[in-house]
Design a protein around this motif. Structure first.
Motif, mmCIF file in Angstrom:
data_model
loop_
_atom_site.group_PDB
_atom_site.id
_atom_site.type_symbol
_atom_site.label_atom_id
_atom_site.label_comp_id
_atom_site.label_asym_id
_atom_site.label_seq_id
_atom_site.Cartn_x
_atom_site.Cartn_y
_atom_site.Cartn_z
ATOM 1 N N GLY A 63 39.376 37.770 29.933
ATOM 2 C CA GLY A 63 39.584 38.505 31.178
ATOM 3 C C GLY A 63 38.853 37.868 32.347
ATOM 4 O O GLY A 63 39.373 37.799 33.463
ATOM 5 N N GLY A 64 37.646 37.369 32.083
ATOM 6 C CA GLY A 64 36.883 36.684 33.130
ATOM 7 C C GLY A 64 37.609 35.435 33.625
ATOM 8 O O GLY A 64 37.661 35.164 34.826
ATOM 9 N N ASP A 65 38.179 34.678 32.685
ATOM 10 C CA ASP A 65 38.975 33.502 33.075
ATOM 11 C C ASP A 65 40.134 33.933 33.979
ATOM 12 O O ASP A 65 40.472 33.239 34.943
ATOM 13 N N GLY A 66 40.728 35.065 33.644
ATOM 14 C CA GLY A 66 41.829 35.592 34.456
ATOM 15 C C GLY A 66 41.384 35.954 35.864
ATOM 16 O O GLY A 66 42.094 35.689 36.840
ATOM 17 N N LEU A 67 40.200 36.545 35.968
ATOM 18 C CA LEU A 67 39.686 36.913 37.294
ATOM 19 C C LEU A 67 39.467 35.662 38.149
ATOM 20 O O LEU A 67 39.805 35.638 39.336
ATOM 21 N N VAL A 68 38.906 34.634 37.551
ATOM 22 C CA VAL A 68 38.697 33.382 38.302
ATOM 23 C C VAL A 68 40.042 32.766 38.697
ATOM 24 O O VAL A 68 40.235 32.332 39.840
ATOM 25 N N ALA A 69 40.975 32.738 37.754
ATOM 26 C CA ALA A 69 42.289 32.156 38.050
ATOM 27 C C ALA A 69 42.949 32.890 39.215
ATOM 28 O O ALA A 69 43.544 32.262 40.100
ATOM 29 N N ALA A 70 42.839 34.213 39.215
ATOM 30 C CA ALA A 70 43.457 35.006 40.287
ATOM 31 C C ALA A 70 42.911 34.599 41.649
ATOM 32 O O ALA A 70 43.658 34.488 42.633
ATOM 33 N N ARG A 71 41.613 34.367 41.706
ATOM 34 C CA ARG A 71 41.011 33.957 42.990
ATOM 35 C C ARG A 71 41.578 32.615 43.458
ATOM 36 O O ARG A 71 41.981 32.467 44.613
ATOM 37 N N HIS A 72 41.652 31.651 42.560
ATOM 38 C CA HIS A 72 42.201 30.350 42.974
ATOM 39 C C HIS A 72 43.676 30.480 43.364
ATOM 40 O O HIS A 72 44.125 29.858 44.330
ATOM 41 N N LEU A 73 44.420 31.296 42.620
ATOM 42 C CA LEU A 73 45.845 31.475 42.944
ATOM 43 C C LEU A 73 46.014 32.053 44.346
ATOM 44 O O LEU A 73 46.923 31.664 45.087
ATOM 45 N N PHE A 74 45.141 32.975 44.703
ATOM 46 C CA PHE A 74 45.169 33.515 46.069
ATOM 47 C C PHE A 74 45.052 32.374 47.085
ATOM 48 O O PHE A 74 45.820 32.302 48.054
ATOM 49 N N TYR A 75 44.120 31.471 46.848
ATOM 50 C CA TYR A 75 43.919 30.375 47.810
ATOM 51 C C TYR A 75 45.095 29.402 47.840
ATOM 52 O O TYR A 75 45.328 28.737 48.847
ATOM 53 N N TYR A 76 45.844 29.326 46.736
ATOM 54 C CA TYR A 76 47.036 28.451 46.737
ATOM 55 C C TYR A 76 48.205 29.102 47.475
ATOM 56 O O TYR A 76 49.236 28.453 47.674
ATOM 57 N N GLY A 77 48.076 30.378 47.805
ATOM 58 C CA GLY A 77 49.142 31.053 48.535
ATOM 59 C C GLY A 77 49.878 32.127 47.745
ATOM 60 O O GLY A 77 50.827 32.731 48.261
ATOM 61 N N TYR A 78 49.455 32.373 46.514
ATOM 62 C CA TYR A 78 50.074 33.439 45.710
ATOM 63 C C TYR A 78 49.533 34.799 46.129
ATOM 64 O O TYR A 78 48.545 34.900 46.841
ATOM 65 N N LYS A 79 50.224 35.831 45.639
ATOM 66 C CA LYS A 79 49.785 37.206 45.888
ATOM 67 C C LYS A 79 49.430 37.848 44.544
ATOM 68 O O LYS A 79 50.277 38.466 43.897
ATOM 69 N N PRO A 80 48.186 37.692 44.106
ATOM 70 C CA PRO A 80 47.814 38.262 42.813
ATOM 71 C C PRO A 80 47.577 39.771 42.888
ATOM 72 O O PRO A 80 47.214 40.313 43.942
ATOM 73 N N THR A 81 47.817 40.398 41.759
ATOM 74 C CA THR A 81 47.469 41.801 41.534
ATOM 75 C C THR A 81 46.753 41.831 40.193
ATOM 76 O O THR A 81 47.143 41.116 39.268
ATOM 77 N N ILE A 82 45.718 42.656 40.085
ATOM 78 C CA ILE A 82 44.918 42.641 38.865
ATOM 79 C C ILE A 82 45.045 43.960 38.113
ATOM 80 O O ILE A 82 44.909 45.038 38.708
ATOM 81 N N PHE A 83 45.306 43.855 36.830
ATOM 82 C CA PHE A 83 45.229 44.999 35.914
ATOM 83 C C PHE A 83 44.020 44.734 35.031
ATOM 84 O O PHE A 83 44.013 43.778 34.240
ATOM 85 N N TYR A 84 43.002 45.577 35.167
ATOM 86 C CA TYR A 84 41.723 45.310 34.489
ATOM 87 C C TYR A 84 41.149 46.648 34.035
ATOM 88 O O TYR A 84 40.173 47.155 34.601
#
Lengths: 236, 236
Positions: A63-84
């Protein structure tokens, strides 16, 4: 020739070694792991195919890896949503969560609703330390990932799969086959049951560690943190 | 229009904010900063132009960024050598050093000798917290960087330059102009005196932080951690 893999116990030992004699902090390793995941998602889900990424995070390191990935994806221009749904009290995860909140990335409680408005799902629920049964509230999530037509990228393991033996023989997860899998550090034995796009993200493993644990460092290109190793023809 | 910059005090405040309310650990930020530096070096010094990279590390955070960059450069296929004469007792730097030792990356004591067998130099001696005079043993190092024909990439600031006012008017550093500069987080005012290739590496700064500190997030591409912003025509 079969791909060289790392069993669950060896993977745990390698992680411990990186953080003891290897002198890596978990912050550092998780940043690199999540970055690798984000780079794989960037390839599997080009922005033009839809920028909405639902990241399903489990209670542990996966899950922690997912949280980090979401942050980088945001910077690439994606729109992440988190289920945690099962947030760790661990201070590192709280910090990774805060970093996402500061980017105004939404955290949602209703997974089914979130599935209806996403273009891609990152499965960061369970990693190589998973064994036994899928606990609440994740059975419904895995059922949904198994049934959906939306592409799914799994982190280190398709959640619910046995690390050594792959998908359960029957029941939940038995027909779950994600679009892509990002093996972190090195592939686990379950990859022999995986037929989707396979990436490896472990460009922080020293040659001596790879030798000690008897796996091969794949041919990363340029400054990439992941490499796609493809299907049976391209086995390492 | 002049590029928007961040003075030394504002840069220090921003770093503190990232690590307090921003919830980043220094391990995380240094990993991302060093990664950005490594990606800039990859562009400035293509592997085919020579893989030997001498990384000159100062005693503080700038040196830490250099240690991280050296590790990533090793994985890209370069042959780094480290000059790190004033090692910090700080536990983080000791760990970053150990990570390089495990890759059998050499640490050398004789900077002049090392300069005779390198293709590129990374100047990670002083960063935005530098002011005043250059202490031993760094004057000879900066003299060498000023005199050499070997390309030099500076981290955050050409070492010896004043963060606000650029190169010293006379004496050591007054004619030091590195080939490339990687501004971390955001450019400092000294960039207005810099005529080489200019990169920015700060793809971890949230839009709200950039707004608060009144600088613009540059147009990073793809999964890149750096962007080249070029010379006066391309000022942000």
């Amino acid at each position: 020739m079969a791909i060289k893999t790392l069993g669950a116990r060896a993977a745990a030992a390698l992680d411990r070694e990186l953080m003891s004699t290897g002198a890596f902090s978990i912050d550092q390793l998780m940043e690199l792991a999540g970055l690798a995941v984000s780079q794989a998602v960037y390839r599997v889900q080009p922005l033009d195919n839809g920028p909405r990424i639902l990241v399903a995070c489990g209670p542990g390191n996966n899950g922690g890896d997912g949280l980090v990935a979401a942050r980088h994806l945001f910077y690439y221009g994606y729109k992440p949503t988190i289920f945690y749904p099962k947030r760790s009290k661990n201070e590192l995860y709280q910090r990774l969560t805060k970093q996402l909140e500061d980017l105004e990335i939404p955290f949602v409680d209703d997974f089914s609703a979130a599935m209806r408005s996403t273009d891609h799902v990152v499965d960061a629920i369970f990693g190589f330390s998973f064994s036994g049964e899928v606990r609440e509230p994740f059975p419904a999530v895995i059922q949904s990932l198994q049934d959906t037509k939306i592409p799914v990228t799994s982190v280190d393991a398709p959640s619910s799969w046995d690390i050594e033996n792959g998908p359960p023989k029957t029941g939940l997860g038995s027909s779950f086959m994600p679009t892509a899998l990002v093996s972190l550090t090195a592939p686990k034995p379950l990859v022999n049951h995986f037929t989707g796009r396979h990436f490896i993200g472990g460009r922080f493993v020293s040659p001596s560690i790879a030798k000690k644990y008897n796996f091969e460092v794949p041919p990363y290109q340029g400054v990439d943190q992941v490499v796609e190793v493809g299907s049976s023809e391209q086995k390492l």
